[in-house]
Design an enzyme around this catalytic site. Sequence first.
Site, PDB file in Angstrom:
ATOM      1  CG  HIS A 197      -1.958  -1.075   1.210  1.00  0.00           C
ATOM      2  ND1 HIS A 197      -3.237  -0.926   0.728  1.00  0.00           N
ATOM      3  CD2 HIS A 197      -1.877  -2.361   1.631  1.00  0.00           C
ATOM      4  CE1 HIS A 197      -3.901  -2.063   0.868  1.00  0.00           C
ATOM      5  NE2 HIS A 197      -3.100  -2.959   1.402  1.00  0.00           N
ATOM      6  CG  ASN A 241      -7.949  -4.284   0.944  1.00  0.00           C
ATOM      7  OD1 ASN A 241      -7.273  -3.294   1.176  1.00  0.00           O
ATOM      8  ND2 ASN A 241      -7.455  -5.514   0.959  1.00  0.00           N
ATOM      9  CG  HIS A 256      -2.368  -1.123  14.850  1.00  0.00           C
ATOM     10  ND1 HIS A 256      -2.497  -2.423  14.415  1.00  0.00           N
ATOM     11  CD2 HIS A 256      -1.807  -1.195  16.086  1.00  0.00           C
ATOM     12  CE1 HIS A 256      -2.039  -3.237  15.350  1.00  0.00           C
ATOM     13  NE2 HIS A 256      -1.615  -2.523  16.369  1.00  0.00           N
TER      14      HIS A 256
HETATM   15 FE1  HDD Z   1      -2.584  -4.833   5.380  1.00  0.00          FE
HETATM   16  C1  HDD Z   1      -1.102  -1.812   5.081  1.00  0.00           C
HETATM   17  C2  HDD Z   1      -5.526  -3.530   4.227  1.00  0.00           C
HETATM   18  C3  HDD Z   1      -3.960  -7.992   5.307  1.00  0.00           C
HETATM   19  C4  HDD Z   1       0.108  -6.023   6.943  1.00  0.00           C
HETATM   20  N1  HDD Z   1      -3.198  -3.034   4.756  1.00  0.00           N
HETATM   21  C5  HDD Z   1      -2.438  -1.896   4.729  1.00  0.00           C
HETATM   22  C6  HDD Z   1      -3.235  -0.788   4.263  1.00  0.00           C
HETATM   23  C7  HDD Z   1      -4.476  -1.283   4.025  1.00  0.00           C
HETATM   24  C8  HDD Z   1      -4.453  -2.690   4.341  1.00  0.00           C
HETATM   25  C9  HDD Z   1      -5.667  -0.502   3.532  1.00  0.00           C
HETATM   26  C10 HDD Z   1      -2.738   0.617   4.066  1.00  0.00           C
HETATM   27  C11 HDD Z   1      -3.048   1.510   5.218  1.00  0.00           C
HETATM   28  C12 HDD Z   1      -2.624   2.919   4.896  1.00  0.00           C
HETATM   29  O1  HDD Z   1      -3.263   3.553   4.041  1.00  0.00           O
HETATM   30  O2  HDD Z   1      -1.628   3.374   5.477  1.00  0.00           O
HETATM   31  N2  HDD Z   1      -4.349  -5.625   4.801  1.00  0.00           N
HETATM   32  C13 HDD Z   1      -5.466  -4.899   4.462  1.00  0.00           C
HETATM   33  C14 HDD Z   1      -6.591  -5.797   4.378  1.00  0.00           C
HETATM   34  C15 HDD Z   1      -6.146  -7.052   4.668  1.00  0.00           C
HETATM   35  C16 HDD Z   1      -4.744  -6.938   4.939  1.00  0.00           C
HETATM   36  C17 HDD Z   1      -8.008  -5.366   4.054  1.00  0.00           C
HETATM   37  C18 HDD Z   1      -6.899  -8.357   4.724  1.00  0.00           C
HETATM   38  C19 HDD Z   1      -8.145  -8.457   5.001  1.00  0.00           C
HETATM   39  N3  HDD Z   1      -2.017  -6.688   5.965  1.00  0.00           N
HETATM   40  C20 HDD Z   1      -2.736  -7.851   5.896  1.00  0.00           C
HETATM   41  C21 HDD Z   1      -2.023  -8.915   6.582  1.00  0.00           C
HETATM   42  C22 HDD Z   1      -0.876  -8.350   7.070  1.00  0.00           C
HETATM   43  C23 HDD Z   1      -0.894  -6.957   6.657  1.00  0.00           C
HETATM   44  C24 HDD Z   1      -2.509 -10.344   6.718  1.00  0.00           C
HETATM   45  C25 HDD Z   1       0.227  -8.982   7.850  1.00  0.00           C
HETATM   46  C26 HDD Z   1       0.133 -10.054   8.546  1.00  0.00           C
HETATM   47  N4  HDD Z   1      -0.781  -4.077   5.826  1.00  0.00           N
HETATM   48  C27 HDD Z   1       0.166  -4.749   6.518  1.00  0.00           C
HETATM   49  C28 HDD Z   1       1.353  -3.887   6.884  1.00  0.00           C
HETATM   50  C29 HDD Z   1       0.952  -2.497   6.286  1.00  0.00           C
HETATM   51  C30 HDD Z   1      -0.394  -2.798   5.657  1.00  0.00           C
HETATM   52  C31 HDD Z   1       2.663  -4.449   6.489  1.00  0.00           C
HETATM   53  C32 HDD Z   1       1.934  -1.822   5.361  1.00  0.00           C
HETATM   54  C33 HDD Z   1       2.024  -0.400   5.815  1.00  0.00           C
HETATM   55  C34 HDD Z   1       1.247  -0.341   7.031  1.00  0.00           C
HETATM   56  O3  HDD Z   1       0.761  -1.572   7.327  1.00  0.00           O
HETATM   57  O4  HDD Z   1       1.064   0.643   7.714  1.00  0.00           O
HETATM   58  O5  HDD Z   1       1.513  -3.819   8.243  1.00  0.00           O
END
Ligand code: HDD
Length: 684
Positions: free
Chosen positions: A74, A147, A338
């Site tokens: 993202h 999402n 978060h």
């Molecule tokens: Fe995630 C970012 C949505 C599964 C780990 N995720 C991130 C963002 C969105 C989502 C919208 C961007 C937030 C922003 O605008 O700063 N992610 C989802 C959805 C998931 C999902 C809807 C499943 C239903 N994500 C998911 C899993 C993991 C992560 C299973 C880890 C185990 N996601 C992350 C992250 C991020 C992230 C690595 C990257 C940057 C951040 O968090 O701040 O932690």
Amino acid sequence: MGHDTSRDRKDEQLEAARVRDDDHLLTTNQGVPVDDDDNTLRAGERGPSLLEDFHFREKLTHFDHERIPERVVHARGAGAYGHFEAYASCGDVTRAHFLAEPGRRTPVFVRFSTVAGSRGSADTVRDVRGFAVKFYTEEGNFDLVGNNMPVFFIQDGAKFPDFVHAVKPEPHNEIPQAASAHDTLWDFVRKQTETTHMMLWVMSDRALPRSYRTMQGFGVHTFRFVDADGTGTFVKFHWKPRLGVHSLVWDEAQRLAGLDPDFNRRDLWEAIESGAFPEWELGVQLVPESREHEFDFDLLDATKLIPEELVPVRPLGRMVLDRNPDDFFAETEQAAFHTAHVVPGIDFSNDPLLQARLFSYLDTQLIRLGGPNFAQLPVNRPLAEVHNNQRDAYHQSSVHVGRTAYTDNALAMGCPAAAGPERGYQHLQAGVDGAKIKRRSPSFADHFTQAALFWRSMSDWEREHIVEAFRFELGKVDSVEIRRDVVAQLAHVDRALAEGVADGLALERPEAVATPEPAPSPALSLDALAGDSGIATMKVAVLAASGVDTGTLSGVVDALTVRGAVCEVVACDAGQLDGDAPGRDKDVVRRAMFTVAAPLYDAVVVPDGDRAVERLADDHVVRGFVAEAYRHGKALGSLGLGVGVLAASGVPEDAPGVVSTRDLGPDEFAARFAAAAARRHWSR
Ligand code: HDD
């Protein structure tokens, strides 16, 4: 001579600034006024620079350290502020304060994003879109990190790094950028058949939103509401856009990636600047805990959705975005979402994907924002007051007073004191039992029924686009084995789907296998979601050249603008139009044809005027523009002789979505045209 002149001018400007306002003087970070910002301190005019130039060193050092790590997923996104307003009290299901009273307003910050691309990648790639909302409630921040699709690729967070490594550019050569059409992603897909349902969504036009304003949003996981008595209810969150759901087509999306890589970001920005504030309705599907096991899928499985026909969506309130950030980096880039940012009344389920996220988001902020004090950044700071004994660490900007930084204390009268169950966040006292075990629940084993549900819910044109997307993506995969395996996987979803993809790739049709036949869910089709806001906020290209009939031109622009459209007069040449009648012709040309292209617009109109029509019809760029809009299913219209331009571009006058008139006035024309522009015309 030139040197002296520019220095003189600069001195004058500085003097003027000094007189205007001392606040506008350039200073160092220590507040020391800077005399000259263009030259380093040197030993002689042509001599070496001097180390003692503290202003230069500070400026360059700051610049050298300007970057922070982009988000691991993202990375590319755009944000905006607004508010959420509750429709009614939800006290029957949740004790959440921001949902407790009709009309209660809560400020929000929202960040939309793509998933796979780097921070500088194009907006219109085929991908899931992030839809992350931070509610600044009076009881603390609640982040709904969702999402634009209601399901996810995988069931367990342990697979998340694998999935992301597979979809991101391949590690040896960092190719391709922001694209899923490559071997490693599809290798992952064929090995992890739980991805099948999500891959159908990603191959559909949902992965190509026309605008962030026209996307649905979903919390994806099953969460829990908890009421004042401590009773839990399973809940799935939905955002429904007021403008309806609208998508691009693949050819258009690819063109846009070059024409305007900021297409979605710009659209959001411009809509808010112009006062066309984006709006969504928040709704929930509620399932009492007693009904947890009534479905033929597991509520804890994030690759499954609850069809709205089984559990309707209850509207809770609306969200309006009405303010653009002032500073992209400070706000949008530093926003830290978060899934564990919840408030009393909202709790988690045991969904293993959600449970993994509860760890990952805090962890990622620590590296991205350089330590545990990111909640103090303005965009992340809660409106609710913060009192605790957490101290120090990088970027600490609070000055804590007093000598006690521990509980329980007597020196500070026990403050801050735990709020207790009445006012404090209390985790739902859900029972757990069972052995520690690394095994997927058998209730997660069905990977195809809901993929078939999605496919069977699509209209014919949506199915065609899905088949074409699979052909494109797999066509870019080098390994024939991977192509074959994915086609075989699709055979478990639907025979026609698998055969359509196989035929396009000149592969043998896969062997027939039994496929599930779930009842379709009409609520999933884009046909059901276009909404009724007509042409509102759509961008219309009004094609003109010298000799245009300025009466019809102004008339049609006014009539469409009244209906909410955003009209841009696009002329063959830059500069002013020489109209056939007195009018506002001198100031209306917005874009010269050589700076734009049809994918930037939702609809096209050609006004009357014989000289203009002749010029336009003669220009191959104009004809290409019109033909492209037609190919992408967009509404086209003409007044008077304007039809000649459509005809010269190969557009049949009687095709669906084409409104040509020789006798209607601009207003009647606009009414018919607005209706035609409300959706794309795929039956052409
Ligand atoms: Fe995630 C970012 C949505 C599964 C780990 N995720 C991130 C963002 C969105 C989502 C919208 C961007 C937030 C922003 O605008 O700063 N992610 C989802 C959805 C998931 C999902 C809807 C499943 C239903 N994500 C998911 C899993 C993991 C992560 C299973 C880890 C185990 N996601 C992350 C992250 C991020 C992230 C690595 C990257 C940057 C951040 O968090 O701040 O932690």
